[in-house]
Design a protein around this motif. Structure first.
Motif, PDB file in Angstrom:
ATOM      1  N   ARG A  70      10.069 -24.877  14.244  1.00 23.32           N
ATOM      2  CA  ARG A  70       8.727 -25.224  13.766  1.00 23.32           C
ATOM      3  C   ARG A  70       8.661 -26.666  13.292  1.00 23.32           C
ATOM      4  O   ARG A  70       7.713 -27.412  13.608  1.00 23.32           O
ATOM      5  N   ASP A  71       9.682 -27.098  12.551  1.00 28.09           N
ATOM      6  CA  ASP A  71       9.648 -28.465  12.016  1.00 28.09           C
ATOM      7  C   ASP A  71       9.778 -29.505  13.130  1.00 28.09           C
ATOM      8  O   ASP A  71       9.096 -30.541  13.116  1.00 28.09           O
TER       9      ASP A  71
ATOM     10  N   LEU B 178       6.588 -29.650  14.914  1.00 28.46           N
ATOM     11  CA  LEU B 178       5.580 -30.328  14.109  1.00 28.46           C
ATOM     12  C   LEU B 178       5.710 -31.846  14.243  1.00 28.46           C
ATOM     13  O   LEU B 178       4.703 -32.580  14.361  1.00 28.46           O
TER      14      LEU B 178
ATOM     15  N   TRP C 263       4.388 -32.737  17.620  1.00 28.28           N
ATOM     16  CA  TRP C 263       2.921 -32.647  17.648  1.00 28.28           C
ATOM     17  C   TRP C 263       2.281 -33.860  16.960  1.00 28.28           C
ATOM     18  O   TRP C 263       1.279 -34.400  17.430  1.00 28.28           O
ATOM     19  N   ARG C 264       2.849 -34.305  15.874  1.00 27.38           N
ATOM     20  CA  ARG C 264       2.294 -35.464  15.160  1.00 27.38           C
ATOM     21  C   ARG C 264       2.394 -36.721  16.024  1.00 27.38           C
ATOM     22  O   ARG C 264       1.473 -37.563  16.048  1.00 27.38           O
TER      23      ARG C 264
ATOM     24  N   ARG D  75       0.477 -28.684  20.213  1.00 21.89           N
ATOM     25  CA  ARG D  75      -0.076 -27.883  19.118  1.00 21.89           C
ATOM     26  C   ARG D  75       0.241 -26.400  19.325  1.00 21.89           C
ATOM     27  O   ARG D  75       0.566 -25.682  18.374  1.00 21.89           O
TER      28      ARG D  75
ATOM     29  N   TYR E  73       3.773 -25.677  18.317  1.00 24.34           N
ATOM     30  CA  TYR E  73       3.939 -25.632  16.868  1.00 24.34           C
ATOM     31  C   TYR E  73       3.521 -24.281  16.317  1.00 24.34           C
ATOM     32  O   TYR E  73       4.235 -23.660  15.525  1.00 24.34           O
TER      33      TYR E  73
ATOM     34  N   ARG F 150       5.551 -21.410  14.417  1.00 23.71           N
ATOM     35  CA  ARG F 150       5.080 -20.962  13.104  1.00 23.71           C
ATOM     36  C   ARG F 150       4.923 -19.445  13.085  1.00 23.71           C
ATOM     37  O   ARG F 150       5.266 -18.790  12.074  1.00 23.71           O
TER      38      ARG F 150
END
Length: 785
Positions: free
Chosen positions: A320-321, A324, A327-328, A348, A351, A355
Motif C-alpha cells: 500500500r505504501d 501510494l 500514485w503521488r 489509484r 493503491y 488498501r
C-alpha cells in the motif's frame, strides 16, 4: 290430525334451540371463587429458563468492545511465546477446547476448533474434559437400587469401585416369617370334636424370629456365610401335660461355604468385571490424551496463523505504501500534463487494491487473535492485543521414516485405546466360554443349636431344656446339639443355545475390533506419509519463495529506476509491486506452514506433548485415599509372596508408558524418530537455491497494524545461520503439575502440566505462567489506523 303436527313442531323447536346454542362444556360454580387466576397455566409445554444459580465466567462478563476496523484502539501489546500460550491454555482448560483435530486441506493445515465448535457440539459431548476419567471410575453401574445414570464410557457400565463392591461383605437382617415379619399372632379354632384328649379346639400362638447373616464372596468364587437364626414360639399347640413349656426360644449359629467347580470358578472369571472396568478407565484416559494432543496441535496452528496474519498485514502495508508513493508521482505528472488520466486512474486503483488488502489482513489478524484467545480460555477482548514473540524456525528438520512409523504405531493414543478395547473383547471371549460349563456347586454347613425357656441370661444357672428357666444360649454354647450338612447342585441347559450364541457374538466382536485396529494403523501410516510429504514440500516452498521474493525486490528497484528515467512504462512498475507483495506473502505463508507441519508430524506420531513440554498425569486424591494406600502397601510389604505356579491371563497391562522425551547427550537430542542439529551442512547450490551469500532472509519484526510503512531492506546471511535452529542445551526439568480438574473430583481427576523450564525441543527459554502472572511488554513503536 293436529296431535302429530304439534309433536313435530315441538321437535323442530327443540332442534332449533340446540342448533342456536351449540354444544360446549360448562365450568362448575364455586362459592368462594375470587377470580384470581394468576396461578393458571394455559400451556403444558413452553420455553422456560431453569433455576440454576451459577454466575457467568468473569472473562465473559468483563469482555470489552471488540476490535474492528472502525474501532482499532487497544491499550497495549501482549507479546507471548508459544510456550506461554500453551501454559495459559492448559491452566485454563477443564474442557479440552481443541478436541477437534487439525485438518490438512490443499497443502495447508487448518485448525479444527474455532468459535462455535464447543457450543454446537456440547450436546454430543465431542469435547473431552478432565472430569471424564473420574466420571468413568466412579460410575456406580447397575445395582439393586436401579440402573446407572448413564451407559458408561467405552461400553463399560460400571467403574472399578462398583465392580470391586461385588467382593464386599454383605450384612442382612430379615424376619423369619415368609413376609419378613419378626413377630406374628394367630388365633384359630381347630376342626376337632370338643373334649378330645389329643387336640385343642382352639389354638392361640405368638411366634417370631430374626435371621442375621454376614456373607462374602472371594476372588475364587467361594461364598462364605456366617449366620444366626433365632425363633420364638408362645402358646399351647398340644394338650396340657404334653407340652412342658408354654414359650420356647430356639437359636442356631451356622457356618456355610459354597464353591463352584465349573461355571464361575477361578480368580480370572470372578475378577474379570473389575479388569474390564479398569480397562474402560484406561480407554477414557487415552481418549482424553488424544483430545489433549489435538488441542496442542490446534494451539500451534492458531499461533502461527496469528504470526502469519501479522506478516500478511505488514506485506499489505508495504504494498500500500509503495503504491501510494507511485500514485503521488503519477498524480503530480498528470496534474502537470505529462501523464494521461488513464495511468493516474490505474495507479489509484492499485493503491486502493492494496488498501483493501490491508483492511482484510487487519480483520483476519483480529479473527486469528480471537481464536487463539478462545483456545487459551481468555476473554474475547481485554484491551490487549496478543502478538507472537517466537520467530518460526527456518532449519530443516529431518525424521527417520522407519523410526517415526514405529513410534506412531506405538504411541498414538487412538491406537492404544483400540488395543485396550481388543483386550476387553479377549476377556469377554473367555467369559463367554466359561458360560458353556454346567453349574456345579458343592458346599458344607455346620450348625450349633440351642433351645430353652428364655433366649439369654446374665448368669448361667445350669438349667437345660426342658426345665423352666433354661436359656437357649446356654444350651447352644454347651454344644449339646450340633448339625452338619453337605450341599451339591448341578444344572445345565440342554443344547447351550444361548451360551453358544454368546461365544460366537464375543468372537465376532473381537474379530471386528482387530480388523478395525489394522485399518486404523493403515490410516495412521497414510496420514504420517502425507504429513512428511507436506513438511518437505513446505520447506522447499519456503526456499523457492525466498528466492522469488528476492528476485521481485530487485525487479521493483530496477523497474522503478527505469521508470524515473522514462525508459519503462507504468504497467511494469505496478505489476512488479504486485509480484513483490505476492512473493513476500507466499514466503511467510510457506514458513508458517512449515512450522505447523513440524507440529503436525509430532501429533501424528504421538509426541506432540513432548514437543511442547507437557506432561499428563493423575490429579490428587483425597488424603484418606493416600492413607489407605499406604496401609495396604505396608501390609503387602510384610506379607510372604506365594507363587501358585500359573496365572491366567499372564499379562493384562505392560505398565505405564513413557510420556517425556529422553535426555540430551552432547548437542544432539536423542529422541526416537527425529534428529536435531545445531548446524546442518550447507546444501549444494541449485537453480532454485543460489549460493549461500545470495539467499535473502528478510528479518521483519512482527509489527502492529500501521506501526511501520516502509519495507525493511533484505539482509544477506549465510545458509548456516539461516538453517541453524534455536535451542537450549539443558534438559527440561520435570514438569510442575497444573491441575485442571478440581482436587475433590471423586475418585480422581486428570491434569496436564507444562514445564517450568524451556523445552529443549522448542528452543526458547521462557517461563510458563498463568494469565494473571504474565504482563505484556510495553509498546511505543506506533498505533494502528
Amino acid at each position: 290430525m293436529s296431535r302429530p303436527l304439534t309433536h313435530i313442531l315441538r321437535c323442530f323447536l327443540v332442534g332449533l334451540l340446540i342448533w342456536a346454542t351449540g354444544c360446549h362444556p360448562t365450568q362448575p360454580f364455586y362459592l368462594h371463587e375470587d377470580g384470581d387466576m394468576s396461578h393458571f397455566l394455559d400451556k403444558a409445554t413452553q420455553t422456560e429458563h431453569p433455576d440454576v444459580d451459577q454466575m457467568p465466567l468473569a472473562e465473559v462478563q468483563h469482555a470489552e468492545k471488540p476490535l474492528t476496523l472502525s474501532n482499532p484502539e487497544f491499550k497495549e501489546i501482549w507479546e507471548l511465546s508459544l510456550e506461554e500460550v500453551v501454559s495459559i491454555s492448559l491452566a485454563n482448560s477443564k474442557i479440552i477446547r481443541g478436541g477437534t483435530a487439525v485438518r490438512l486441506q490443499s497443502g495447508q493445515l487448518v485448525a479444527g476448533t474455532g468459535e462455535g465448535s464447543l457450543t454446537l457440539n456440547s450436546v454430543s459431548r465431542a469435547f473431552a474434559s478432565t472430569y471424564d476419567p473420574a466420571i468413568t471410575e466412579s460410575n456406580p453401574g447397575n445395582s439393586a437400587s436401579g440402573p446407572s445414570t448413564d451407559a458408561g464410557v467405552a461400553g463399560v457400565r460400571q467403574g472399578v469401585e462398583a465392580a470391586l463392591s461385588e467382593f464386599d461383605a454383605q450384612v442382612s437382617v430379615v424376619g423369619n416369617d415368609g413376609n419378613g415379619a419378626i413377630a406374628s399372632h394367630s388365633d384359630r379354632p381347630q376342626n376337632i370334636p370338643p373334649g378330645q384328649a389329643f387336640g385343642l379346639p382352639q389354638v392361640e400362638t405368638t411366634s417370631g424370629g430374626l435371621t442375621s447373616q454376614v456373607s462374602k464372596r472371594t476372588a475364587e468364587g467361594t461364598t462364605f456365610a456366617f449366620r444366626n437364626v433365632t425363633n420364638y414360639s408362645r402358646g399351647f399347640t398340644r394338650p396340657l401335660g404334653f407340652q412342658p413349656l408354654e414359650s420356647t426360644w430356639t437359636t442356631a449359629f451356622e457356618v456355610e461355604a459354597r464353591h463352584p467347580l465349573l461355571r464361575g470358578r477361578g480368580a480370572l472369571i470372578n475378577r474379570m468385571p473389575v479388569t474390564i472396568a479398569r480397562i474402560g478407565t484406561d480407554i477414557e484416559i487415552r481418549s482424553l490424551q488424544a483430545n489433549l494432543q489435538d488441542m496442542l496441535n490446534n494451539i500451534e496452528t492458531r499461533y502461527w496463523d496469528l504470526y502469519l496474519a501479522y506478516r500478511n498485514l505488514e506485506t499489505a502495508k508495504v504494498g500500500r505504501d509503495s503504491s501510494l508513493v507511485t500514485w503521488r508521482i503519477i498524480y503530480d505528472k498528470w496534474q502537470a500534463g505529462t501523464e494521461p488520466v488513464q495511468q493516474e486512474a490505474q495507479a489509484r486503483e492499485q493503491y486502493f487494491a492494496f488498501r483493501a488488502q490491508v483492511e482484510a489482513a487487519l480483520r483476519e489478524l483480529y479473527n486469528n487473535e480471537n481464536e487463539l484467545r478462545l483456545l487459551m480460555g481468555l476473554s474475547a477482548t481485554d484491551g490487549r492485543l496478543i502478538r507472537p514473540k517466537d520467530e518460526p524456525t527456518l532449519a530443516q528438520v529431518n525424521f527417520d521414516w522407519n523410526e517415526i512409523l514405529v513410534e506412531s504405531i506405538a504411541r498414538r493414543p487412538e491406537l492404544i485405546g483400540k488395543r485396550w478395547e481388543i483386550k476387553q473383547r479377549e476377556l469377554e471371549v473367555i467369559w463367554a466360554r466359561n458360560q458353556l460349563l454346567p453349574q456345579l456347586d458343592v458346599g458344607a454347613m455346620y450348625r450349633w443349636v440351642g433351645l430353652g425357656d428364655d433366649l439369654i441370661n446374665a448368669d448361667r444357672n445350669g438349667l437345660n431344656y426342658p426345665a423352666v428357666g433354661s436359656t437357649a444360649m446356654d444350651e447352644l454354647t454347651e454344644g449339646n446339639y450340633q448339625e452338619w450338612g453337605l450341599f451339591f447342585s448341578y444344572a445345565m441347559p440342554v443344547g447351550f443355545r444361548r451360551e453358544l450364541a454368546g461365544v460366537r457374538h464375543a468372537q465376532l466382536r473381537l474379530a471386528r475390533e482387530q480388523a478395525l485396529l489394522e485399518d486404523m494403523e493403515l490410516d495412521v501410516s497414510h496420514g504420517l506419509t502425507r504429513a512428511i510429504r507436506n513438511l518437505d514440500a513446505n520447506y522447499q516452498l519456503a526456499q523457492t519463495n525466498a528466492n522469488r521474493w528476492a528476485a521481485s525486490q530487485k525487479e521493483v528497484e530496477s523497474v522503478e529506476a527505469l521508470y524515473r528515467g522514462g525508459k519503462a512504462p507504468l504497467d511494469l512498475v505496478l505489476e512488479a509491486q504486485r509480484r513483490r507483495a505476492q512473493g513476500q506473502a507466499a514466503f511467510w505463508s510457506a514458513v508458517c506452514e512449515y512450522n505447523k507441519s513440524i507440529a503436525d508430524v509430532h501429533t501424528r506420531k504421538g509426541s506432540i506433548m513432548d514437543y511442547n513440554g507437557v506432561a499428563f498425569e493423575e490429579g490428587p486424591w483425597p488424603d484418606k485415599a493416600y492413607w489407605d494406600a499406604t496401609g495396604r502397601a505396608r501390609e503387602r510389604d510384610a506379607a510372604l509372596y506365594m507363587d501358585y505356579g500359573w496365572t491366567r491371563p499372564s499379562v493384562i497391562s505392560r505398565g505405564p508408558g513413557e510420556s517425556m522425551a529422553p535426555s540430551i547427550e552432547g548437542m544432539q537430542l536423542q529422541v526416537p524418530g527425529e534428529e536435531y542439529y545445531e548446524e546442518l551442512p550447507t546444501p549444494e547450490p541449485t537453480p532454485a537455491m543460489p549460493k549461500s551469500e545470495e539467499v535473502p532472509t528478510p528479518e521483519v519484526e512482527p509489527m502492529m497494524p500501521e506501526a511501520r510503512s516502509t519495507m525493511p531492506k533484505a539482509k544477506v546471511v549465510s545458509s548456516e545461520a539461516v538453517m541453524a535452529p534455536r535451542r537450549e542445551s539443558q534438559v527440561a526439568a520435570r514438569p510442575t503439575p497444573i491441575t485442571t480438574g478440581p482436587a475433590t473430583a471423586a475418585p480422581r481427576s486428570s491434569s496436564v502440566a507444562s514445564s517450568n523450564t524451556s523445552n529443549p525441543l522448542r528452543g526458547n527459554s521462557t517461563s510458563s505462567r498463568r494469565d494473571s502472572q504474565v504482563r505484556p511488554a510495553s509498546y511505543d513503536e506506533g498505533t494502528s489506523e
